[in-house]
Write a protein that holds these residues in place. Sequence first.
Motif, PDB file in Angstrom:
ATOM      1  N   LYS A 156       0.722  -1.087   0.164  1.00 19.80           N
ATOM      2  CA  LYS A 156      -0.056  -0.013  -0.067  1.00 19.80           C
ATOM      3  C   LYS A 156       0.690   1.278  -0.111  1.00 19.80           C
ATOM      4  O   LYS A 156       0.403   2.335   0.317  1.00 19.80           O
ATOM      5  CB  LYS A 156      -0.960  -0.039   1.163  1.00 19.80           C
ATOM      6  CG  LYS A 156      -1.946  -1.338   1.172  1.00 19.80           C
ATOM      7  CD  LYS A 156      -2.950  -0.956  -0.032  1.00 19.80           C
ATOM      8  CE  LYS A 156      -4.018  -2.147  -0.227  1.00 19.80           C
ATOM      9  NZ  LYS A 156      -4.844  -1.762  -1.642  1.00 19.80           N
ATOM     10  N   GLY A 157       2.008   1.162  -0.281  1.00 19.76           N
ATOM     11  CA  GLY A 157       2.877   2.225  -0.442  1.00 19.76           C
ATOM     12  C   GLY A 157       3.687   2.718   0.981  1.00 19.76           C
ATOM     13  O   GLY A 157       4.365   3.737   0.882  1.00 19.76           O
ATOM     14  N   ILE A 158       3.746   1.939   1.798  1.00 19.42           N
ATOM     15  CA  ILE A 158       4.320   2.316   3.019  1.00 19.42           C
ATOM     16  C   ILE A 158       5.847   1.887   2.952  1.00 19.42           C
ATOM     17  O   ILE A 158       6.382   0.858   2.379  1.00 19.42           O
ATOM     18  CB  ILE A 158       4.002   1.518   4.367  1.00 19.42           C
ATOM     19  CG1 ILE A 158       2.267   1.835   4.339  1.00 19.42           C
ATOM     20  CG2 ILE A 158       4.675   1.880   5.803  1.00 19.42           C
ATOM     21  CD1 ILE A 158       2.133   3.382   4.547  1.00 19.42           C
ATOM     22  N   SER A 159       6.881   2.542   3.350  1.00 21.32           N
ATOM     23  CA  SER A 159       8.272   2.493   3.105  1.00 21.32           C
ATOM     24  C   SER A 159       8.793   1.217   3.861  1.00 21.32           C
ATOM     25  O   SER A 159       8.355   1.122   5.137  1.00 21.32           O
ATOM     26  CB  SER A 159       9.154   3.554   3.385  1.00 21.32           C
ATOM     27  OG  SER A 159      10.530   3.089   3.503  1.00 21.32           O
ATOM     28  N   PRO A 160       9.449   0.257   3.288  1.00 15.63           N
ATOM     29  CA  PRO A 160       9.785  -0.831   4.150  1.00 15.63           C
ATOM     30  C   PRO A 160      11.020  -0.486   5.227  1.00 15.63           C
ATOM     31  O   PRO A 160      10.848  -1.112   6.135  1.00 15.63           O
ATOM     32  CB  PRO A 160      10.625  -1.838   3.071  1.00 15.63           C
ATOM     33  CG  PRO A 160      10.057  -1.455   1.827  1.00 15.63           C
ATOM     34  CD  PRO A 160       9.525   0.067   1.801  1.00 15.63           C
ATOM     35  N   GLN A 161      11.707   0.559   5.107  1.00  9.52           N
ATOM     36  CA  GLN A 161      12.654   1.074   6.068  1.00  9.52           C
ATOM     37  C   GLN A 161      12.002   1.441   7.115  1.00  9.52           C
ATOM     38  O   GLN A 161      12.251   1.533   8.406  1.00  9.52           O
ATOM     39  CB  GLN A 161      13.416   2.225   5.590  1.00  9.52           C
ATOM     40  CG  GLN A 161      14.363   1.913   4.424  1.00  9.52           C
ATOM     41  CD  GLN A 161      13.965   1.552   3.067  1.00  9.52           C
ATOM     42  OE1 GLN A 161      12.791   2.045   2.871  1.00  9.52           O
ATOM     43  NE2 GLN A 161      14.444   0.871   2.352  1.00  9.52           N
ATOM     44  N   ARG A 162      10.437   1.702   7.186  1.00 11.38           N
ATOM     45  CA  ARG A 162       9.803   2.257   8.298  1.00 11.38           C
ATOM     46  C   ARG A 162       8.890   1.103   9.211  1.00 11.38           C
ATOM     47  O   ARG A 162       8.073   1.289  10.140  1.00 11.38           O
ATOM     48  CB  ARG A 162       8.697   3.477   7.977  1.00 11.38           C
ATOM     49  CG  ARG A 162       9.545   4.437   7.403  1.00 11.38           C
ATOM     50  CD  ARG A 162      10.607   5.010   8.382  1.00 11.38           C
ATOM     51  NE  ARG A 162      10.936   6.314   7.768  1.00 11.38           N
ATOM     52  CZ  ARG A 162      12.095   7.058   8.371  1.00 11.38           C
ATOM     53  NH1 ARG A 162      12.421   6.831   9.779  1.00 11.38           N
ATOM     54  NH2 ARG A 162      12.513   8.197   7.998  1.00 11.38           N
ATOM     55  N   LEU A 163       9.014   0.008   8.677  1.00  8.34           N
ATOM     56  CA  LEU A 163       8.333  -1.168   9.252  1.00  8.34           C
ATOM     57  C   LEU A 163       9.238  -2.432   9.621  1.00  8.34           C
ATOM     58  O   LEU A 163      10.194  -2.692   9.186  1.00  8.34           O
ATOM     59  CB  LEU A 163       7.474  -1.739   8.041  1.00  8.34           C
ATOM     60  CG  LEU A 163       6.434  -0.944   7.309  1.00  8.34           C
ATOM     61  CD1 LEU A 163       5.640  -1.641   6.224  1.00  8.34           C
ATOM     62  CD2 LEU A 163       5.537  -0.641   8.428  1.00  8.34           C
ATOM     63  N   VAL A 164       8.920  -3.020  10.906  1.00  6.56           N
ATOM     64  CA  VAL A 164       9.547  -4.123  11.475  1.00  6.56           C
ATOM     65  C   VAL A 164       8.601  -5.284  11.747  1.00  6.56           C
ATOM     66  O   VAL A 164       7.593  -4.771  12.325  1.00  6.56           O
ATOM     67  CB  VAL A 164      10.203  -3.703  12.523  1.00  6.56           C
ATOM     68  CG1 VAL A 164      10.961  -4.897  13.556  1.00  6.56           C
ATOM     69  CG2 VAL A 164      11.329  -2.558  12.277  1.00  6.56           C
ATOM     70  N   ALA A 165       8.921  -6.377  11.272  1.00  9.74           N
ATOM     71  CA  ALA A 165       8.037  -7.649  11.836  1.00  9.74           C
ATOM     72  C   ALA A 165       8.674  -8.303  12.884  1.00  9.74           C
ATOM     73  O   ALA A 165       9.981  -8.804  12.741  1.00  9.74           O
ATOM     74  CB  ALA A 165       7.656  -8.218  10.614  1.00  9.74           C
ATOM     75  N   ALA A 166       8.116  -8.714  13.967  1.00  7.97           N
ATOM     76  CA  ALA A 166       8.393  -9.400  15.057  1.00  7.97           C
ATOM     77  C   ALA A 166       7.392 -10.642  15.526  1.00  7.97           C
ATOM     78  O   ALA A 166       6.213 -10.451  15.515  1.00  7.97           O
ATOM     79  CB  ALA A 166       8.977  -8.624  16.044  1.00  7.97           C
ATOM     80  N   GLY A 167       7.771 -11.868  15.573  1.00  6.66           N
ATOM     81  CA  GLY A 167       7.119 -12.924  16.084  1.00  6.66           C
ATOM     82  C   GLY A 167       7.348 -12.986  17.667  1.00  6.66           C
ATOM     83  O   GLY A 167       8.623 -13.549  17.967  1.00  6.66           O
ATOM     84  N   PHE A 168       6.530 -13.477  18.500  1.00  8.39           N
ATOM     85  CA  PHE A 168       6.773 -13.646  19.967  1.00  8.39           C
ATOM     86  C   PHE A 168       6.233 -14.853  20.359  1.00  8.39           C
ATOM     87  O   PHE A 168       6.473 -15.414  21.811  1.00  8.39           O
ATOM     88  CB  PHE A 168       6.367 -12.525  20.865  1.00  8.39           C
ATOM     89  CG  PHE A 168       6.979 -11.238  20.915  1.00  8.39           C
ATOM     90  CD1 PHE A 168       7.849 -10.865  21.681  1.00  8.39           C
ATOM     91  CD2 PHE A 168       6.752 -10.283  19.684  1.00  8.39           C
ATOM     92  CE1 PHE A 168       8.551  -9.550  21.426  1.00  8.39           C
ATOM     93  CE2 PHE A 168       7.255  -8.888  19.445  1.00  8.39           C
ATOM     94  CZ  PHE A 168       8.374  -8.688  20.540  1.00  8.39           C
ATOM     95  N   GLY A 169       5.521 -15.557  19.271  1.00 11.40           N
ATOM     96  CA  GLY A 169       4.988 -16.962  20.030  1.00 11.40           C
ATOM     97  C   GLY A 169       3.930 -16.616  20.976  1.00 11.40           C
ATOM     98  O   GLY A 169       3.473 -15.966  21.183  1.00 11.40           O
ATOM     99  N   GLU A 170       4.126 -17.647  22.017  1.00 11.52           N
ATOM    100  CA  GLU A 170       3.143 -17.425  22.882  1.00 11.52           C
ATOM    101  C   GLU A 170       3.918 -17.166  24.047  1.00 11.52           C
ATOM    102  O   GLU A 170       3.342 -17.245  25.359  1.00 11.52           O
ATOM    103  CB  GLU A 170       2.661 -19.037  23.406  1.00 11.52           C
ATOM    104  CG  GLU A 170       3.678 -20.083  23.928  1.00 11.52           C
ATOM    105  CD  GLU A 170       4.432 -20.684  22.721  1.00 11.52           C
ATOM    106  OE1 GLU A 170       4.871 -22.032  23.242  1.00 11.52           O
ATOM    107  OE2 GLU A 170       4.598 -20.360  21.749  1.00 11.52           O
ATOM    108  N   PHE A 171       5.035 -16.510  24.025  1.00  7.82           N
ATOM    109  CA  PHE A 171       5.794 -16.080  25.387  1.00  7.82           C
ATOM    110  C   PHE A 171       5.714 -14.937  25.813  1.00  7.82           C
ATOM    111  O   PHE A 171       6.147 -14.459  26.777  1.00  7.82           O
ATOM    112  CB  PHE A 171       7.284 -16.348  24.934  1.00  7.82           C
ATOM    113  CG  PHE A 171       7.576 -17.927  24.509  1.00  7.82           C
ATOM    114  CD1 PHE A 171       7.617 -18.863  25.335  1.00  7.82           C
ATOM    115  CD2 PHE A 171       7.948 -18.144  23.312  1.00  7.82           C
ATOM    116  CE1 PHE A 171       7.798 -20.233  24.886  1.00  7.82           C
ATOM    117  CE2 PHE A 171       8.021 -19.358  22.664  1.00  7.82           C
ATOM    118  CZ  PHE A 171       7.970 -20.403  23.769  1.00  7.82           C
ATOM    119  N   GLN A 172       4.875 -14.000  25.359  1.00  7.09           N
ATOM    120  CA  GLN A 172       4.236 -12.621  25.949  1.00  7.09           C
ATOM    121  C   GLN A 172       2.696 -12.420  26.187  1.00  7.09           C
ATOM    122  O   GLN A 172       2.316 -11.769  25.446  1.00  7.09           O
ATOM    123  CB  GLN A 172       4.901 -11.572  24.975  1.00  7.09           C
ATOM    124  CG  GLN A 172       6.476 -11.517  24.701  1.00  7.09           C
ATOM    125  CD  GLN A 172       7.006 -11.114  25.981  1.00  7.09           C
ATOM    126  OE1 GLN A 172       6.713 -10.349  26.984  1.00  7.09           O
ATOM    127  NE2 GLN A 172       8.424 -11.617  26.225  1.00  7.09           N
TER     128      GLN A 172
END
Length: 342
Positions: A302-318
Amino acid sequence: MALARFRRDRGIDYWPGFVDALSTLLLGVIFLLTVFVVVQFFLSQDIASKDTALSRLNAQIAQLTDLLSLEKTGKISLEDEVAQLRASLAGVESERERLRGEVTANAKGDDGDARAKVGELTSALTSERNTVARALAQVEVLNQQIAALRRQLGALESALDVSEKREKDSQSRIADLGQRLNVALAQRVQELSRYRSDFFGRLREILANRADVRIVGDRFVFQSEVFFDAGQALLRPEGRGELDKLAAAIAELEKTIPREIPWVLRVDGHTDVRPIVTAAYPSNWELSAARAISVVQYLISKGISPQRLVAAGFGEFQPLDPDRTEEAFRRNRRIELKLTER
């Protein structure tokens, strides 16, 4: 309704003015940081050289102090020797006068022996006088050397005082620059907090009256069911519609915040504690990370800069809810959005 209201509120665009003001502010901050780093480097070099010079001066002072002590000891010894020679000279002169008296009284008979003895005493007296003169000359030389050493010691102490004063001045300047830098950084943090507040305000308008979206601290929390089916990481059509609204708000935010501010939108994926073992997702780690990546990839489309995005997976631990109930499981399955610094 919320989207329409949001678009109407955007009739007056205040953001270019904010961009210019903040750009000027950030350029000033960057200039202050650059000046501080350069000044700190040169001051560190100057202080290091001053420390070396101080060590060398202290060593020279110690050597001169030892030499002065030895000179004083030698002077005292010579003064003692001069005193002894003067006492010996006085004794010789007294003996000479006595012998002269005897010569006068015994002008006959012993006159030859007395004169010979007087000659010997006169020769001894002359020798003693020469020795005393040499000792006095040595004492004078030592006095001159001691005076020169004292002048040199005074000059070294003056140089040491000047170096210590310069070092104190350098430390004061470093402290002042550090204080200025702290003020500039505090202003920068306040500016980023203001943008974060604006972003939260926009998302509240977009997501008003939704029971499946909550605000927890500085994060927006979406239940996973808004975007995904159970055990899947493929976005549902309904979830894409919600992300379209978010993408519009993030795009406006990206235009508003200057490029120099290192902000990112972090997308966190969370699952409940029940294990999942499938070919696509061997564990909750893979599922939570895949869901966060799906959201990030859609926002990029949708046009959002990849440099401004972070993907993180925490599983069931939070988990948000430690209970083992269906309601707790539902609350813990979630996607969180957080505007933060990189």
